[in-house]
Design a protein around this motif. Structure first.
Motif, PDB file in Angstrom:
ATOM      1  N   GLY A   1      36.125 -10.253  11.843  1.00 18.65           N
ATOM      2  CA  GLY A   1      35.974 -11.392  10.939  1.00 18.65           C
ATOM      3  C   GLY A   1      35.841 -11.030   9.494  1.00 18.65           C
ATOM      4  N   ALA A   2      34.776 -11.514   8.882  1.00 16.21           N
ATOM      5  CA  ALA A   2      34.584 -11.323   7.456  1.00 16.21           C
ATOM      6  C   ALA A   2      34.311  -9.875   7.107  1.00 16.21           C
ATOM      7  CB  ALA A   2      33.431 -12.205   6.965  1.00 16.21           C
ATOM      8  N   GLU A   3      34.168  -8.992   8.122  1.00  9.53           N
ATOM      9  CA  GLU A   3      33.977  -7.581   7.843  1.00  9.53           C
ATOM     10  C   GLU A   3      35.266  -6.939   7.365  1.00  9.53           C
ATOM     11  OE1 GLU A   3      30.785  -6.346   7.861  1.00  9.53           O
ATOM     12  OE2 GLU A   3      30.720  -8.502   8.057  1.00  9.53           O
ATOM     13  N   ALA A   4      36.404  -7.566   7.628  1.00  5.96           N
ATOM     14  CA  ALA A   4      37.655  -7.061   7.091  1.00  5.96           C
ATOM     15  C   ALA A   4      37.588  -7.215   5.579  1.00  5.96           C
ATOM     16  CB  ALA A   4      38.827  -7.829   7.663  1.00  5.96           C
ATOM     17  N   ASP A   5      37.592  -6.080   4.849  1.00  8.32           N
ATOM     18  CA  ASP A   5      37.356  -6.120   3.407  1.00  8.32           C
ATOM     19  C   ASP A   5      38.545  -6.624   2.619  1.00  8.32           C
ATOM     20  OD1 ASP A   5      34.764  -5.089   3.653  1.00  8.32           O
ATOM     21  OD2 ASP A   5      35.558  -3.061   3.827  1.00  8.32           O
ATOM     22  N   GLY A   6      39.673  -6.845   3.276  1.00  7.27           N
ATOM     23  CA  GLY A   6      40.855  -7.277   2.564  1.00  7.27           C
ATOM     24  C   GLY A   6      41.020  -8.769   2.537  1.00  7.27           C
TER      25      GLY A   6
ATOM     26  N   PRO B   1      25.758 -12.721  18.185  1.00  8.43           N
ATOM     27  CA  PRO B   1      26.482 -12.198  17.014  1.00  8.43           C
ATOM     28  C   PRO B   1      26.178 -10.721  16.809  1.00  8.43           C
ATOM     29  CG  PRO B   1      24.568 -13.454  16.314  1.00  8.43           C
ATOM     30  CD  PRO B   1      24.681 -13.650  17.801  1.00  8.43           C
ATOM     31  N   ASP B   2      27.111  -9.997  16.191  1.00 11.48           N
ATOM     32  CA  ASP B   2      26.827  -8.591  15.925  1.00 11.48           C
ATOM     33  C   ASP B   2      25.815  -8.472  14.794  1.00 11.48           C
ATOM     34  OD1 ASP B   2      28.145  -8.748  13.477  1.00 11.48           O
ATOM     35  OD2 ASP B   2      30.037  -8.060  14.296  1.00 11.48           O
ATOM     36  N   TYR B   3      25.343  -7.265  14.564  1.00 13.01           N
ATOM     37  CA  TYR B   3      24.238  -7.030  13.639  1.00 13.01           C
ATOM     38  C   TYR B   3      24.574  -7.515  12.218  1.00 13.01           C
ATOM     39  CZ  TYR B   3      20.425  -4.675  11.219  1.00 13.01           C
ATOM     40  OH  TYR B   3      19.311  -4.414  10.463  1.00 13.01           O
TER      41      TYR B   3
ATOM     42  N   LEU C   1      26.747  -9.686  11.069  1.00 13.01           N
ATOM     43  CA  LEU C   1      26.874 -11.136  10.927  1.00 13.01           C
ATOM     44  C   LEU C   1      25.509 -11.810  10.900  1.00 13.01           C
ATOM     45  CD1 LEU C   1      29.905 -11.893  13.259  1.00 13.01           C
ATOM     46  CD2 LEU C   1      29.834 -12.176  10.788  1.00 13.01           C
ATOM     47  N   LEU C   2      24.633 -11.383  11.810  1.00 15.69           N
ATOM     48  CA  LEU C   2      23.303 -11.982  11.844  1.00 15.69           C
ATOM     49  C   LEU C   2      22.514 -11.622  10.589  1.00 15.69           C
ATOM     50  CD1 LEU C   2      21.243 -13.669  13.341  1.00 15.69           C
ATOM     51  CD2 LEU C   2      20.490 -11.615  14.561  1.00 15.69           C
ATOM     52  N   ALA C   3      22.672 -10.384  10.108  1.00 14.85           N
ATOM     53  CA  ALA C   3      21.974  -9.970   8.889  1.00 14.85           C
ATOM     54  C   ALA C   3      22.403 -10.821   7.695  1.00 14.85           C
ATOM     55  CB  ALA C   3      22.235  -8.498   8.617  1.00 14.85           C
ATOM     56  N   ARG C   4      23.691 -11.066   7.571  1.00 11.17           N
ATOM     57  CA  ARG C   4      24.178 -11.886   6.463  1.00 11.17           C
ATOM     58  C   ARG C   4      23.697 -13.334   6.592  1.00 11.17           C
ATOM     59  NH1 ARG C   4      28.994  -8.665   6.705  1.00 11.17           N
ATOM     60  NH2 ARG C   4      29.071  -7.389   4.827  1.00 11.17           N
ATOM     61  N   TYR C   5      23.725 -13.828   7.812  1.00 13.34           N
ATOM     62  CA  TYR C   5      23.251 -15.190   8.068  1.00 13.34           C
ATOM     63  C   TYR C   5      21.777 -15.318   7.659  1.00 13.34           C
ATOM     64  CZ  TYR C   5      21.412 -19.038  10.926  1.00 13.34           C
ATOM     65  OH  TYR C   5      20.767 -20.163  11.363  1.00 13.34           O
ATOM     66  N   ILE C   6      20.971 -14.352   8.058  1.00  9.27           N
ATOM     67  CA  ILE C   6      19.537 -14.370   7.735  1.00  9.27           C
ATOM     68  C   ILE C   6      19.324 -14.262   6.227  1.00  9.27           C
ATOM     69  CG2 ILE C   6      17.450 -12.954   7.857  1.00  9.27           C
ATOM     70  CD1 ILE C   6      18.152 -12.430  10.799  1.00  9.27           C
ATOM     71  N   ALA C   7      20.050 -13.345   5.582  1.00  8.02           N
ATOM     72  CA  ALA C   7      19.882 -13.148   4.143  1.00  8.02           C
ATOM     73  C   ALA C   7      20.198 -14.421   3.372  1.00  8.02           C
ATOM     74  CB  ALA C   7      20.772 -12.009   3.664  1.00  8.02           C
ATOM     75  N   HIS C   8      21.234 -15.116   3.821  1.00 13.47           N
ATOM     76  CA  HIS C   8      21.641 -16.318   3.091  1.00 13.47           C
ATOM     77  C   HIS C   8      20.716 -17.487   3.356  1.00 13.47           C
ATOM     78  CE1 HIS C   8      24.199 -19.735   1.826  1.00 13.47           C
ATOM     79  NE2 HIS C   8      24.586 -18.884   0.916  1.00 13.47           N
ATOM     80  N   THR C   9      20.299 -17.659   4.616  1.00 15.96           N
ATOM     81  CA  THR C   9      19.456 -18.808   4.936  1.00 15.96           C
ATOM     82  C   THR C   9      18.006 -18.592   4.526  1.00 15.96           C
ATOM     83  OG1 THR C   9      19.191 -17.929   7.188  1.00 15.96           O
ATOM     84  CG2 THR C   9      20.896 -19.578   6.850  1.00 15.96           C
TER      85      THR C   9
ATOM     86  N   ILE D   1      15.318  -6.107  12.995  1.00 14.53           N
ATOM     87  CA  ILE D   1      15.231  -5.331  14.237  1.00 14.53           C
ATOM     88  C   ILE D   1      16.014  -6.098  15.296  1.00 14.53           C
ATOM     89  CG2 ILE D   1      13.690  -4.276  15.928  1.00 14.53           C
ATOM     90  CD1 ILE D   1      11.480  -4.388  13.797  1.00 14.53           C
ATOM     91  N   TYR D   2      17.227  -5.643  15.545  1.00 16.27           N
ATOM     92  CA  TYR D   2      18.101  -6.430  16.406  1.00 16.27           C
ATOM     93  C   TYR D   2      19.300  -5.602  16.850  1.00 16.27           C
ATOM     94  CZ  TYR D   2      21.755  -9.881  17.557  1.00 16.27           C
ATOM     95  OH  TYR D   2      22.755 -10.586  18.164  1.00 16.27           O
ATOM     96  N   GLN D   3      19.693  -5.816  18.073  1.00 16.17           N
ATOM     97  CA  GLN D   3      20.974  -5.342  18.583  1.00 16.17           C
ATOM     98  C   GLN D   3      21.522  -6.424  19.505  1.00 16.17           C
ATOM     99  OE1 GLN D   3      20.763  -1.548  20.571  1.00 16.17           O
ATOM    100  NE2 GLN D   3      19.952  -0.487  18.770  1.00 16.17           N
ATOM    101  N   PRO D   4      22.809  -6.684  19.464  1.00 13.20           N
ATOM    102  CA  PRO D   4      23.380  -7.716  20.344  1.00 13.20           C
ATOM    103  C   PRO D   4      23.513  -7.187  21.775  1.00 13.20           C
ATOM    104  CG  PRO D   4      25.115  -6.698  19.049  1.00 13.20           C
ATOM    105  CD  PRO D   4      23.828  -6.095  18.577  1.00 13.20           C
ATOM    106  N   ASP D   5      22.360  -6.831  22.332  1.00 15.63           N
ATOM    107  CA  ASP D   5      22.351  -6.173  23.642  1.00 15.63           C
ATOM    108  C   ASP D   5      21.166  -6.687  24.452  1.00 15.63           C
ATOM    109  OD1 ASP D   5      23.189  -3.826  25.470  1.00 15.63           O
ATOM    110  OD2 ASP D   5      21.060  -3.446  25.090  1.00 15.63           O
ATOM    111  N   LYS D   6      21.421  -7.085  25.672  1.00 13.10           N
ATOM    112  CA  LYS D   6      20.392  -7.680  26.511  1.00 13.10           C
ATOM    113  C   LYS D   6      19.237  -6.714  26.779  1.00 13.10           C
ATOM    114  CE  LYS D   6      20.696  -7.912  31.531  1.00 13.10           C
ATOM    115  NZ  LYS D   6      21.481  -8.390  32.663  1.00 13.10           N
TER     116      LYS D   6
END
Length: 577
Positions: free
Chosen positions: A42-47, A462-464, A466-474, A502-507
């Motif tokens: 997704g948005a990780e593609a820098d181009g 969500p991967d790390y 994406l969640l980090a960006r979501y948290i930072a913005h909200t 402290i998070y990993q998208p892993d059960k």
């Protein structure tokens, strides 16, 4: 300041705040990815990005990464002529709004409230576009007579009237629309607004050959032209409004040199009078003339009398620029050019009223350098992407584009056009298009919402990043282009906060003690912040903590608990510590 009112405004006023954040999912098969982008999400593609989905939700999805980073926005929204057949379908939950839109929001010529619906559609999108715009960024909006006056008031409401830059008149159809019953309309408008008028720098354009040819006179300083010193806007600039700029200038009739006092040599008196004898004023004051008297000359008119001019020297070649005008008449910006070029590229697909890439290029060049980020959330046939790639090809720049298109043709027309201009169109008339402009892009669709409900009950975490960006913005109101991923779970900071997740998208991880904030980890986080950054609040986001609030306070940490049930995504219980 007067404000625009319209039906439904109270319901859409803050609608953009409730739009969920969504992930961006890359479809590699529909993308043209560079080697460095393959495998990114997704948005990780820098181009470059082309996003297929509702543009309101897509704009919200872009905020965590691109908020405050977009240098130039160009949009070409529906003109709301009554012939487009667009639909208003934003999910506004207000019962009155739903009752009003019981016809599914379809807008046509018979809809007497189509202007209200158009404004309801534009309001939340412009709110998000403003958030995405950089402080020194500018938004350009193409529009015609149907909504131009309402859009201007809408922009005043959202961006502030003081941030108005210009209303450009662009001649896009020189022949005129013959279907009109009154006048054959030849033009459209481009409204330009800044995020912060005090931060923008409008770039000048090279002087035309015609303008340069006006510099026909020459002295020891170089070539120059003569510009009249009298201010011709006599209605606003005259003796009454500018009394300090009304004074006589005396000319030496033998050589045209001037002085500010009469003498035997300087015997001809000239005042700033209009041809009808009205008292105007000069554009320069006495002090400025005293500093550079040789810049001012007098010339005798053919029918007698004298005029006063100032010398305007031709700048050095690299400085030979001038201000862009607000009336654009270039042939290259015509709709016919856009139509022919698109047909040349797609060869089989048609599209109504495609813009010329050169119209968008003119907008971009007014404010952007070679490393700008350009966004178009009404992408249509993909003209903006081609404009960016054309500019990069011409000057070797590294501009990036983000396109959003909600219609079904996002792949077959919008993205396909970009694929072809990147790789080359063998049968194209243009040499550059035939070879290909180069570049890459990620084709994305909108994924699952990133709200708390989805985080708790969704099947896909969500991967790390994406969640980090979501948290930072909200939580902190910042957009992070890069995620740090430190050993102590540090992922970024703002002027106020240092943030850890402290998070990993892993059960297994989420149900283990490793997902908790412990005393040892808190101490390490506090030490890593250092004395120089002690003034910043340390935010730690985690499912659990194994320490008291008193201990957290001693380390300068504010604990932000992720949803209690995040570890129960699969019905599991937290492992015993």
């Amino acid at each position: 300041m007067p404000a625009l009112d319209f039906k439904g405004k109270q319901f859409v006023y803050a609608h953009h705040l409730g739009v969920p954040y969504r992930t961006l999912e890359v479809d590699a098969k529909k993308s043209v990815l560079a080697k460095s982008e393959k495998g990114k999400k997704g948005a990780e593609a820098d181009g470059n990005l082309i996003i297929h989905g509702d543009n309101l939700e897509a704009l919200k999805a872009l905020l965590p990464r691109y908020g405050g980073r977009v240098n130039c926005i160009y949009i070409d929204p529906p003109y709301n002529t009554g012939n487009e057949g667009w639909c208003y379908n934003d999910n506004v939950n207000a019962p009155l709004m739903k009752r009003w839109l019981k016809d599914n929001g379809e807008v046509n010529r018979e809809d007497m409230e189509r202007h209200d619906k158009w404004l309801c559609m534009m309001w939340p999108r412009l709110q998000l576009l403003r958030e995405l715009l950089a402080e020194d960024g500018v938004i350009f909006i193409s529009i015609d007579d149907n909504e131009q006056h309402r859009l201007r008031l809408l922009m005043d409401d959202i961006f502030g009237g003081n941030n108005f830059v210009a209303q450009i008149t662009a001649q896009t159809n020189p022949r005129g629309r013959s279907l009109r019953q009154d006048l054959a309309k030849t033009h459209e408008f481009i409204l330009a607004f800044a995020k912060n008028i005090n931060e923008i720098k409008i770039r000048q354009i090279p002087k035309s050959e015609k303008t340069i040819s006006e510099y026909r006179k020459k002295d020891d300083k170089g070539y120059y032209r003569l510009l009249r010193l009298r201010n011709t806007g006599i209605q606003f600039f005259n003796r009454k409004t500018r009394p300090n700029l009304f004074f006589p200038i005396y000319v030496n009739p033998k050589n045209g040199k001037i002085a500010l006092s009469r003498s035997n040599l300087y015997s001809v008196e000239v005042k700033p009078l209009s041809p009808s004898g009205e008292e105007g004023c000069w554009t320069w004051g006495k002090e400025k003339i005293k500093e550079t008297p040789l810049m001012i000359v007098g010339e005798e008119k053919r029918n007698g009398g004298w005029r006063i001019y100032r010398k305007d020297y031709l700048p050095q070649e690299e400085e030979a620029t001038t201000k862009e005008k607000s009336l654009w008449l270039d042939r290259e910006i015509n709709h016919e050019v856009g139509k022919e070029m698109l047909a040349d590229i797609l060869q089989g697909y048609s599209f109504d009223y495609p813009k010329s890439p050169y119209l968008v290029i003119k907008c971009i060049n007014l404010i952007c350098d070679g490393n700008a980020l350009i966004l178009d959330s009404f992408a249509g046939s993909g003209t903006t992407a081609q404009a960016v790639l054309e500019l990069n090809k011409a000057d070797g720049g590294d501009r990036k584009f983000i396109l959003v298109e909600c219609e079904k043709y996002a792949d077959k027309i919008t993205a396909e056009r970009v694929r072809r201009v990147i790789k080359g169109v063998p049968k194209a008339k243009d040499a550059n298009l035939k070879k290909g402009l180069g570049g890459s892009f990620a084709f994305c669709t909108l994924g699952s919402p990133m709200d708390l409900e989805n985080l708790i009950s969704g099947k896909k975490l969500p991967d790390y990043d994406l969640l980090a960006r979501y948290i930072a913005h909200t939580a902190a109101g910042v957009s992070l282009p890069k995620i740090a991923k430190g050993k102590d779970w540090f992922f970024g900071e703002s002027t106020q906060f240092r943030m850890h997740l402290i998070y990993q998208p892993d059960k297994k991880f989420l149900r283990s003690k490793e997902s908790a904030l412990t005393g040892e980890l808190a101490e390490g986080i506090s030490k890593a912040a250092g004395k120089g950054k002690a003034a910043k609040t340390i935010l730690v986001f985690a499912p659990w903590k194994f320490m008291s609030q008193k201990e957290l306070t001693s380390h300068g940490i504010t604990f932000c608990q992720l949803p209690y049930a995040i570890h129960r995504l699969y019905g599991d219980e937290m492992e015993a510590v």
